[in-house]
Design a protein around this motif. Structure first.
Motif, PDB file in Angstrom:
ATOM      1  N   ASP A  32       0.752  -1.196  -0.068  1.00 22.21           N
ATOM      2  CA  ASP A  32      -0.008  -0.044   0.084  1.00 22.21           C
ATOM      3  C   ASP A  32       0.938   1.156   0.044  1.00 22.21           C
ATOM      4  OD1 ASP A  32      -1.712   2.009   0.214  1.00 22.21           O
ATOM      5  OD2 ASP A  32      -2.609   1.198   2.097  1.00 22.21           O
ATOM      6  N   ALA A  34       0.520   4.530   0.029  1.00 20.91           N
ATOM      7  CA  ALA A  34      -0.033   5.479   0.865  1.00 20.91           C
ATOM      8  C   ALA A  34       0.518   5.018   2.213  1.00 20.91           C
ATOM      9  CB  ALA A  34      -1.490   5.791   0.867  1.00 20.91           C
ATOM     10  N   GLU A  48      -5.404   8.006   4.375  1.00 22.91           N
ATOM     11  CA  GLU A  48      -6.251   8.555   3.523  1.00 22.91           C
ATOM     12  C   GLU A  48      -5.884   9.733   2.620  1.00 22.91           C
ATOM     13  OE1 GLU A  48      -8.445   6.258   2.109  1.00 22.91           O
ATOM     14  OE2 GLU A  48      -7.391   4.982   3.600  1.00 22.91           O
ATOM     15  N   ARG A  51      -3.283   9.271   0.421  1.00 23.33           N
ATOM     16  CA  ARG A  51      -3.954   8.313  -0.815  1.00 23.33           C
ATOM     17  C   ARG A  51      -4.434   9.286  -1.880  1.00 23.33           C
ATOM     18  NH1 ARG A  51      -4.516   3.517  -0.133  1.00 23.33           N
ATOM     19  NH2 ARG A  51      -4.769   3.334   2.008  1.00 23.33           N
ATOM     20  N   ALA A  52      -5.365  10.355  -1.380  1.00 20.75           N
ATOM     21  CA  ALA A  52      -6.187  11.237  -1.908  1.00 20.75           C
ATOM     22  C   ALA A  52      -5.260  12.154  -2.764  1.00 20.75           C
ATOM     23  CB  ALA A  52      -7.376  11.780  -1.293  1.00 20.75           C
ATOM     24  N   ASP A  57      -6.035   6.936  -4.795  1.00 22.60           N
ATOM     25  CA  ASP A  57      -7.330   6.122  -4.755  1.00 22.60           C
ATOM     26  C   ASP A  57      -8.127   5.841  -5.921  1.00 22.60           C
ATOM     27  OD1 ASP A  57      -7.325   8.814  -5.273  1.00 22.60           O
ATOM     28  OD2 ASP A  57      -8.834   9.656  -4.008  1.00 22.60           O
ATOM     29  N   ARG A  58      -7.178   6.097  -7.008  1.00 24.58           N
ATOM     30  CA  ARG A  58      -7.798   5.820  -8.238  1.00 24.58           C
ATOM     31  C   ARG A  58      -7.565   4.322  -8.622  1.00 24.58           C
ATOM     32  NH1 ARG A  58      -4.573   9.585 -11.895  1.00 24.58           N
ATOM     33  NH2 ARG A  58      -2.890   8.762 -10.418  1.00 24.58           N
ATOM     34  N   ARG A  63      -4.063   4.241 -13.192  1.00 26.46           N
ATOM     35  CA  ARG A  63      -2.813   4.914 -12.475  1.00 26.46           C
ATOM     36  C   ARG A  63      -1.671   4.244 -13.426  1.00 26.46           C
ATOM     37  NH1 ARG A  63      -3.533   2.474  -6.773  1.00 26.46           N
ATOM     38  NH2 ARG A  63      -1.135   2.441  -6.451  1.00 26.46           N
TER      39      ARG A  63
END
Lengths: 305, 304
Positions: A32, A34, A48, A51-52, A57-58, A63
């Motif tokens: 992960d 992020a 989070e 991530r954004a 988050d896509r 990506r």
């Protein structure tokens, strides 16, 4: 010939992108990113936000295409760890690895080809057995261990070469020997079998009957033909040297791409790891393409068939 | 040709026909020096691994801070209590080397098996069915060869989290190409032979032909490659562990022991030298055995 090169070239590009896709999926599914940027102790909220912000988050295909779009323009993204464009990180360190890879190749050539030739000219003699012993041992010695033995030996017993760093050519002698020795078995065996085959050919018998002997026979007649397949294998080995630089550079403290790879893996710096995998794969594919073209240029049966 | 020549030839013929394939195999095996050396090395190391709890004089994990970095018994300051000295945590080095055989052999066998399952499956499919299956599998092979294996293995082990099973899985998944190349070519050859055509004519399905006609004939090549891959996987694990992205402390992996000994290698070189010798012996044993098996099982039966 041109058609053959075009075909091989297209295949090479397809392979390079398949590899990049595989590496992208493996790295992004297994981890992960992020969480890696935020650190292990970060709260879910921070993760989070990151991530954004990084667009993580896509969905994966989006990506990948985004990454690919950047790559086509020479933009490999920004390093999570060094906070610099990955492409500039790699550009800063590529010289050291190029120097290391080419000097390692030189070491391979200087050891493997004379040894293979001597073994071929005296089959089943002591030198042939010695060459076989070298090949069998070199295949079983862990590369990093050989490096450490060199360091112990040259730092303590005979301090003629520096064992750490990359500021002068002398710093590259030991690393090049260590990295180069890993290709010796393959190149040596190929030189030997190739030369033995050529030495049995009719035109060598003709040359012998005309009075050519020893070194002259080897240089003017045999080696020229036996060396052709060796050259294409050398190209492939050069491609592998880049991937092999990870161990050598970390042992001898050379600030090249191999060391960058280790550092970025330990820093969970996915964009840098991704670019390095891509670059190493491209180098390997390019060297293979070069080998194919060399082979085809030499042997018409390949380019027609 | 005189009479005696003919009888001689007849006797020779007799001898070869009298020997069963098993006898010929054994004869070749015991006449092959490299194979004997390799097999002996592997056998000894396997016995050490099996009997580790009996052979090890100490626990490989037990630390004794009073006895840190003792030299081996033959150098000054060594004691018979710790034959090969102790490491930076005061653990008995001989016991750690003995238990290290288990780590190397487990990972070698495991990873070589994972590679075997992938490579042989793909190789048989590509060789038997040809056409599109063959083309796509060949493309997969080209792509796999272009991947920088060590780098990807390091990244994946680090990300997924290092454990013996993760190392086995990842090293195995990255080492199947050799199996594929050999089984694909062999399957293509076997497929065109009469007994396969006979089985097909008798109504055997592709599945039956693959299991009963093709795979049994691939066994000797597969065993040869397995032996080589054993050595390759062991070296791969040791490199990963040496770089810190493989087996984690306190497990006694030889590659990890070399990394741990590196800090003190100028003053205590045996910490680096001994595990390296163990790795070398195990890998050269596997390679010699592989070379030997290839000579022994090849139809020409080269015996040198």
């Amino acid at each position: 010939m041109l058609r053959y090169i075009m075909l091989r070239g297209c295949l090479a590009i397809l392979v390079a992108f398949t590899v990049s896709l595989a590496a992208f999926l493996l790295l992004n599914v297994a981890s992960d990113p992020a969480q890696a940027i935020a650190g292990e102790d970060a709260t879910a909220e921070v993760v989070e936000t990151i991530r954004a912000r990084y667009g993580l988050d896509r969905p994966l295909p989006v990506r990948y295409l985004d990454w690919l779009g950047g790559v086509v323009q020479g933009d490999f993204g920004e390093s999570y760890y060094w906070h610099k464009p990955v492409a500039s990180l790699v550009a800063d360190r590529v010289d050291e690895t190029l120097t290391l890879a080419f000097s390692a190749l030189a070491v391979t050539i200087l050891i493997a080809i004379p040894l293979g030739a001597l073994a071929a000219l005296n089959p089943n003699s002591w030198i042939d057995r010695f060459a076989l012993g070298v090949a069998v041992s070199a295949q079983a010695i862990p590369n990093f261990w050989l490096g450490l033995l060199m360091i112990i030996f040259f730092a303590v017993t005979i301090p003629i070469f520096p064992v750490s760093g990359d500021s002068t050519w002398r710093h590259f002698v030991l690393p090049a020997f260590v990295l180069g020795s890993s290709s010796v078995p393959a190149v040596m065996r190929l030189t030997r079998t190739g030369l033995i085959e050529v030495m049995g050919a009719d035109y060598i018998r003709t040359a012998r009957s005309k009075g050519f002997r020893g070194w002259q026979l080897l240089r003017r007649h045999a080696l020229r033909n036996a060396i052709l397949p060796v050259i294409s294998v050398l190209a492939v080995q050069l491609g592998q040297k880049f991937g092999g630089s990870v161990i050598t550079e970390s042992i001898f403290a050379i600030n090249g791409l191999g060391r960058l790879a280790l550092e970025s893996i330990l820093g969970a710096d996915i964009p840098t790891v991704q670019m390095l995998i891509f670059v190493f794969a491209i180098v390997f594919v390019a060297m293979n393409l070069l080998a194919d073209i060399l082979n085809a240029a030499i042997d018409p049966r390949i380019r027609i068939g | 040709m005189t009479d005696s020549d003919i009888t001689l030839a007849a006797v020779e013929l007799d001898q070869t026909t009298l020997l069963t394939p098993g006898q010929i195999f054994r004869q070749r095996m015991f006449g092959h020096k490299g194979f004997l050396i390799g097999a002996t090395l592997i056998l000894i190391i396997a016995i050490v691994a099996l009997l580790a709890p009996v052979l090890a004089p100490h626990s490989p994990f037990e630390q004794s801070l009073a006895d840190r970095m003792l030299p081996p018994v033959w150098s000054e300051g060594g004691t018979w209590d710790y034959l090969l000295g102790t490491d930076q945590n005061g653990r008995d080095y001989l016991s750690r080397l003995i238990y290290g055989t288990r780590v190397s052999i487990t990972i070698g066998l495991g990873a070589a098996t994972v590679g075997l399952l992938i490579g042989v499956t793909l190789g048989v499919i590509a060789g038997y069915f040809g056409g599109w299956a063959d083309h796509s599998i060949s493309f997969l092979l080209t792509a796999q060869l272009a991947l920088p294996g060590l780098l990807l293995a390091m990244a994946l082990v680090f990300i997924i989290g290092p454990s013996i099973w993760v190392v086995i899985g990842i090293v195995g998944v990255l080492h199947w190409t050799y199996y594929l190349v050999v089984t694909r070519a062999a399957t293509q050859r076997i497929r065109s032979l009469d007994f396969v055509a006979a089985a097909a004519a008798a109504g055997a399905s592709p599945r039956q032909i693959i299991w009963h006609e093709i795979l049994p004939n691939l066994m000797s090549s597969i065993i040869v490659i397995f032996t080589f891959e054993l050595g390759i996987a062991i070296l791969a694990e040791s490199s990963l562990s040496f770089l810190g992205v493989g087996i984690q402390p306190p497990t006694p992996s030889w590659g990890l022991m070399i990394a741990e000994g590196k800090q003190a290698m100028f003053y205590r070189p045996w910490l680096v030298i001994l595990p390296g010798i163990c790795l070398f012996l195990l890998v050269i044993g596997a390679n010699l055995m592989g070379d030997g098996l290839r000579d022994i099982t090849s139809p020409e039966g080269r015996n040198e």
